[in-house]
Design an enzyme around this catalytic site. Structure first.
Site, PDB file in Angstrom:
ATOM      1  N   ASN A   1      -6.004  -2.763   2.382  1.00 44.92           N
ATOM      2  CA  ASN A   1      -6.000  -4.209   2.544  1.00 44.92           C
ATOM      3  C   ASN A   1      -7.430  -4.707   2.648  1.00 44.92           C
ATOM      4  O   ASN A   1      -8.277  -4.068   3.268  1.00 44.92           O
ATOM      5  CB  ASN A   1      -5.244  -4.609   3.812  1.00 44.92           C
TER       6      ASN A   1
ATOM      7  N   ARG B   1       0.827  -1.208   0.000  1.00 40.78           N
ATOM      8  CA  ARG B   1       0.000   0.000   0.000  1.00 40.78           C
ATOM      9  C   ARG B   1       0.864   1.262   0.000  1.00 40.78           C
ATOM     10  O   ARG B   1       0.621   2.179  -0.790  1.00 40.78           O
ATOM     11  CB  ARG B   1      -0.948   0.022   1.201  1.00 40.78           C
TER      12      ARG B   1
END
Length: 92
Positions: free
Chosen positions: A38, A20
Site C-alpha cells: 500500500n 495485496r
C-alpha cells in the site's frame, strides 16, 4: 526467456479490499516474483519480475483485482530486472 521487471501503480478502491493478498496469490500462481504494498496516497504498488507473458497476465489481473476492488487505472513502468526476489510477498 528474458526476465523483465514492471512496477504497476494501481489506483481506485484498492486498499482494504484484500488487493495485496489476492495479488500474492495470483502472482504466485503465475510464477511471478516481487511484492505488493500500500502507498500513502491510496494506491497499491506492485513490483513484479517475470517473463513478458507472465507480466502481461498479471497486468490483466491487476486491472480487475479481487471482487471488492474498483480499479480505475494501472500505470506500468518497465525497469531493469534485478533478480533480488525469491517469492512474491506483501511489503509494509
Amino acid at each position: 526467456m528474458e526476465t523483465k521487471r514492471w512496477q504497476l501503480l494501481v489506483s481506485g478502491r484498492v486498499q482494504g479490499v484484500y488487493y495485496r493478498a489476492s495479488t500474492v496469490q495470483e502472482a504466485s500462481r503465475l510464477g511471478v516474483l516481487g511484492y505488493a504494498r500500500n502507498l500513502a496516497d491510496g494506491r497499491v504498488e506492485v513490483v513484479a519480475e517475470g517473463t513478458d507473458a507472465q507480466l502481461s497476465q498479471l497486468k490483466v489481473w491487476c486491472q480487475q483485482g479481487p471482487d471488492a476492488a474498483i480499479v480505475k487505472s494501472v500505470e506500468i513502468t518497465e525497469q531493469p530486472a534485478t533478480g533480488e526476489f525469491s517469492d512474491f510477498g506483501i511489503r509494509h
